[in-house]
Design a protein around this motif. Sequence first.
Motif, PDB file in Angstrom:
ATOM      1  N   PRO A 195       0.799  -1.240   0.000  1.00  0.00           N
ATOM      2  CA  PRO A 195       0.000   0.000   0.000  1.00  0.00           C
ATOM      3  C   PRO A 195       0.829   1.286   0.000  1.00  0.00           C
ATOM      4  CG  PRO A 195      -0.904  -1.581   1.560  1.00  0.00           C
ATOM      5  CD  PRO A 195       0.400  -2.142   1.092  1.00  0.00           C
ATOM      6  N   ASP A 196       2.036   1.253   0.571  1.00  0.00           N
ATOM      7  CA  ASP A 196       2.849   2.476   0.635  1.00  0.00           C
ATOM      8  C   ASP A 196       3.654   2.727  -0.629  1.00  0.00           C
ATOM      9  OD1 ASP A 196       4.723   0.485   0.784  1.00  0.00           O
ATOM     10  OD2 ASP A 196       5.597   1.109   2.701  1.00  0.00           O
ATOM     11  N   GLY A 197       3.417   1.913  -1.667  1.00  0.00           N
ATOM     12  CA  GLY A 197       4.116   2.109  -2.927  1.00  0.00           C
ATOM     13  C   GLY A 197       5.404   1.322  -3.065  1.00  0.00           C
ATOM     14  N   THR A 198       5.842   0.673  -2.008  1.00  0.00           N
ATOM     15  CA  THR A 198       7.045  -0.155  -2.090  1.00  0.00           C
ATOM     16  C   THR A 198       6.696  -1.510  -2.702  1.00  0.00           C
ATOM     17  OG1 THR A 198       6.728  -1.037   0.153  1.00  0.00           O
ATOM     18  CG2 THR A 198       8.070   0.959  -0.088  1.00  0.00           C
ATOM     19  N   ALA A 199       7.747  -2.249  -3.061  1.00  0.00           N
ATOM     20  CA  ALA A 199       7.537  -3.555  -3.686  1.00  0.00           C
ATOM     21  C   ALA A 199       8.732  -4.449  -3.399  1.00  0.00           C
ATOM     22  CB  ALA A 199       7.345  -3.397  -5.195  1.00  0.00           C
ATOM     23  N   VAL A 200       8.535  -5.736  -3.593  1.00  0.00           N
ATOM     24  CA  VAL A 200       9.618  -6.704  -3.485  1.00  0.00           C
ATOM     25  C   VAL A 200       9.404  -7.748  -4.569  1.00  0.00           C
ATOM     26  CG1 VAL A 200       8.391  -8.160  -1.819  1.00  0.00           C
ATOM     27  CG2 VAL A 200      10.894  -8.240  -1.925  1.00  0.00           C
ATOM     28  N   GLY A 201      10.494  -8.233  -5.136  1.00  0.00           N
ATOM     29  CA  GLY A 201      10.382  -9.232  -6.196  1.00  0.00           C
ATOM     30  C   GLY A 201      11.482 -10.258  -6.088  1.00  0.00           C
ATOM     31  N   ARG A 202      11.257 -11.375  -6.744  1.00  0.00           N
ATOM     32  CA  ARG A 202      12.273 -12.424  -6.765  1.00  0.00           C
ATOM     33  C   ARG A 202      12.141 -13.213  -8.055  1.00  0.00           C
ATOM     34  NH1 ARG A 202      13.502 -17.639  -5.746  1.00  0.00           N
ATOM     35  NH2 ARG A 202      11.333 -18.273  -5.525  1.00  0.00           N
ATOM     36  N   SER A 215      14.319  -5.329  -3.443  1.00  0.00           N
ATOM     37  CA  SER A 215      13.417  -4.175  -3.464  1.00  0.00           C
ATOM     38  C   SER A 215      14.072  -2.994  -4.169  1.00  0.00           C
ATOM     39  CB  SER A 215      13.032  -3.780  -2.029  1.00  0.00           C
ATOM     40  OG  SER A 215      14.201  -3.528  -1.249  1.00  0.00           O
ATOM     41  N   GLU A 216      15.224  -3.248  -4.831  1.00  0.00           N
ATOM     42  CA  GLU A 216      15.916  -2.203  -5.587  1.00  0.00           C
ATOM     43  C   GLU A 216      15.064  -1.797  -6.788  1.00  0.00           C
ATOM     44  OE1 GLU A 216      18.792  -0.564  -5.238  1.00  0.00           O
ATOM     45  OE2 GLU A 216      19.220  -1.502  -3.296  1.00  0.00           O
ATOM     46  N   PRO A 217      14.790  -0.517  -6.967  1.00  0.00           N
ATOM     47  CA  PRO A 217      13.948  -0.065  -8.085  1.00  0.00           C
ATOM     48  C   PRO A 217      14.421  -0.557  -9.448  1.00  0.00           C
ATOM     49  CG  PRO A 217      14.255   1.715  -6.522  1.00  0.00           C
ATOM     50  CD  PRO A 217      15.162   0.608  -6.078  1.00  0.00           C
ATOM     51  N   LYS A 218      15.727  -0.518  -9.710  1.00  0.00           N
ATOM     52  CA  LYS A 218      16.210  -0.952 -11.020  1.00  0.00           C
ATOM     53  C   LYS A 218      16.017  -2.454 -11.217  1.00  0.00           C
ATOM     54  CE  LYS A 218      21.087  -1.387  -9.586  1.00  0.00           C
ATOM     55  NZ  LYS A 218      22.480  -0.930  -9.876  1.00  0.00           N
ATOM     56  N   HIS A 219      16.132  -3.228 -10.144  1.00  0.00           N
ATOM     57  CA  HIS A 219      15.887  -4.668 -10.231  1.00  0.00           C
ATOM     58  C   HIS A 219      14.406  -4.952 -10.451  1.00  0.00           C
ATOM     59  CE1 HIS A 219      19.768  -5.581  -7.710  1.00  0.00           C
ATOM     60  NE2 HIS A 219      20.029  -5.183  -8.948  1.00  0.00           N
ATOM     61  N   LEU A 220      13.569  -4.208  -9.740  1.00  0.00           N
ATOM     62  CA  LEU A 220      12.131  -4.404  -9.879  1.00  0.00           C
ATOM     63  C   LEU A 220      11.660  -4.077 -11.292  1.00  0.00           C
ATOM     64  CD1 LEU A 220      10.901  -2.938  -6.474  1.00  0.00           C
ATOM     65  CD2 LEU A 220      10.909  -5.346  -7.157  1.00  0.00           C
ATOM     66  N   ARG A 221      12.252  -3.052 -11.914  1.00  0.00           N
ATOM     67  CA  ARG A 221      11.873  -2.703 -13.281  1.00  0.00           C
ATOM     68  C   ARG A 221      12.171  -3.863 -14.234  1.00  0.00           C
ATOM     69  NH1 ARG A 221      13.738   2.509 -11.810  1.00  0.00           N
ATOM     70  NH2 ARG A 221      15.823   2.100 -12.646  1.00  0.00           N
ATOM     71  N   ILE A 222      13.302  -4.531 -14.010  1.00  0.00           N
ATOM     72  CA  ILE A 222      13.660  -5.682 -14.849  1.00  0.00           C
ATOM     73  C   ILE A 222      12.655  -6.813 -14.662  1.00  0.00           C
ATOM     74  CG2 ILE A 222      15.383  -7.503 -15.189  1.00  0.00           C
ATOM     75  CD1 ILE A 222      17.530  -5.409 -14.478  1.00  0.00           C
ATOM     76  N   LEU A 223      12.314  -7.098 -13.421  1.00  0.00           N
ATOM     77  CA  LEU A 223      11.367  -8.184 -13.145  1.00  0.00           C
ATOM     78  C   LEU A 223       9.980  -7.854 -13.690  1.00  0.00           C
ATOM     79  CD1 LEU A 223      12.337  -9.280  -9.511  1.00  0.00           C
ATOM     80  CD2 LEU A 223      13.061 -10.249 -11.699  1.00  0.00           C
ATOM     81  N   GLU A 224       9.574  -6.587 -13.565  1.00  0.00           N
ATOM     82  CA  GLU A 224       8.270  -6.183 -14.090  1.00  0.00           C
ATOM     83  C   GLU A 224       8.234  -6.289 -15.610  1.00  0.00           C
ATOM     84  OE1 GLU A 224       7.780  -2.304 -12.481  1.00  0.00           O
ATOM     85  OE2 GLU A 224       6.930  -3.016 -10.581  1.00  0.00           O
ATOM     86  N   LEU A 225       9.337  -5.937 -16.265  1.00  0.00           N
ATOM     87  CA  LEU A 225       9.417  -6.065 -17.717  1.00  0.00           C
ATOM     88  C   LEU A 225       9.286  -7.534 -18.124  1.00  0.00           C
ATOM     89  CD1 LEU A 225       9.992  -5.027 -20.576  1.00  0.00           C
ATOM     90  CD2 LEU A 225      12.450  -5.194 -20.051  1.00  0.00           C
ATOM     91  N   ARG A 226      10.019  -8.401 -17.442  1.00  0.00           N
ATOM     92  CA  ARG A 226       9.963  -9.828 -17.772  1.00  0.00           C
ATOM     93  C   ARG A 226       8.565 -10.390 -17.523  1.00  0.00           C
ATOM     94  NH1 ARG A 226      15.647 -12.336 -15.297  1.00  0.00           N
ATOM     95  NH2 ARG A 226      17.062 -11.056 -16.564  1.00  0.00           N
ATOM     96  N   TYR A 227       7.996 -10.044 -16.379  1.00  0.00           N
ATOM     97  CA  TYR A 227       6.683 -10.585 -16.055  1.00  0.00           C
ATOM     98  C   TYR A 227       5.619 -10.057 -17.019  1.00  0.00           C
ATOM     99  CZ  TYR A 227       2.637 -12.059 -13.317  1.00  0.00           C
ATOM    100  OH  TYR A 227       1.458 -12.636 -12.919  1.00  0.00           O
TER     101      TYR A 227
END
Length: 291
Positions: free
Chosen positions: A237-244, A255-267
């Motif tokens: 809810p606070d806008g943060t995220a975590v991915g693996r 939870s690094e923004p640049k890492h999350l962008r990569i995971l979001e692109l792939r997903y």
Amino acid sequence: MSVDGEVRRLRTEADEPGWEVDPDDEWGVAVITTVGRQLRLRREAVGMRAADFGVAVGYGEDLVYKIEGGKRIPRQEYLDKADAVLGAGGLIAAAWEDVKKVRYPKKVRELGKLEGQAVEIGLYECHIIPGLLQTSEHARSVIGAAQPPYSPDDVERMVAARLARQSVFERSPAPALSFVLEEGVVRRPIGGTMAWRQQLERLLEVGRLHNVVLQVMPMNCDTHSGLDGRIELLKFPDGTAVGRSDGAFNGRPTSEPKHLRILELRYGTIRAQALSPGESLAVIEHLLGET
């Protein structure tokens, strides 16, 4: 041991394997140590020896000492009987609410906590039906097939932990959930025909929920961006995220923004390559009709 003229066999560690507390689980150790201490103090307060108490609750003296010493996780049945024998008025039985969480591995509890807080969950799974979607029989078959095998008691504990995470479907307001499954996984009759039918029915049930998007990655696709393995994304809810992802960042949560962008692109690319939700449910319905 004789009780009311009948022979009663007291439970030992051989009857309850796998109920040791993980020494690396600090919170779990604290809970079990506290509960064990309260059990011992109440037993001693009523002047009951451990051996006599064990007979009253149906457990061997050695196991009683281990539970009181914080070395073993008591079952709900043990706490309920102890509460009645010691006249605790429900205080000992109430400890089960904390004790039952200790049964689950620490990392499973942490994952369940994150999933319970997320407002969005996205998951691509390539080898199995995701744990959030598994029926009890499917989960039991998957976990029971591990090599080296788990003990039967460990299997049940892990199944219970996996099913407990599914409380995410009962939350209000409901989180947005999306899943991408491989067609080969959906076709594999893990656990036999009946267990497979139940699992397919569960997929259809969840896939029709208003807050769930379920997609199938077809076997005949000629482009697939998920070959590096599983991806999970959780947004809060606070806008943060975590991915693996199995194939990125050493498989560790990030939870690094640049890492999350990569995971979001792939997903996002995987979702675009998969069948639409409607087509995916039609595939599952077809498979169910063939069983």
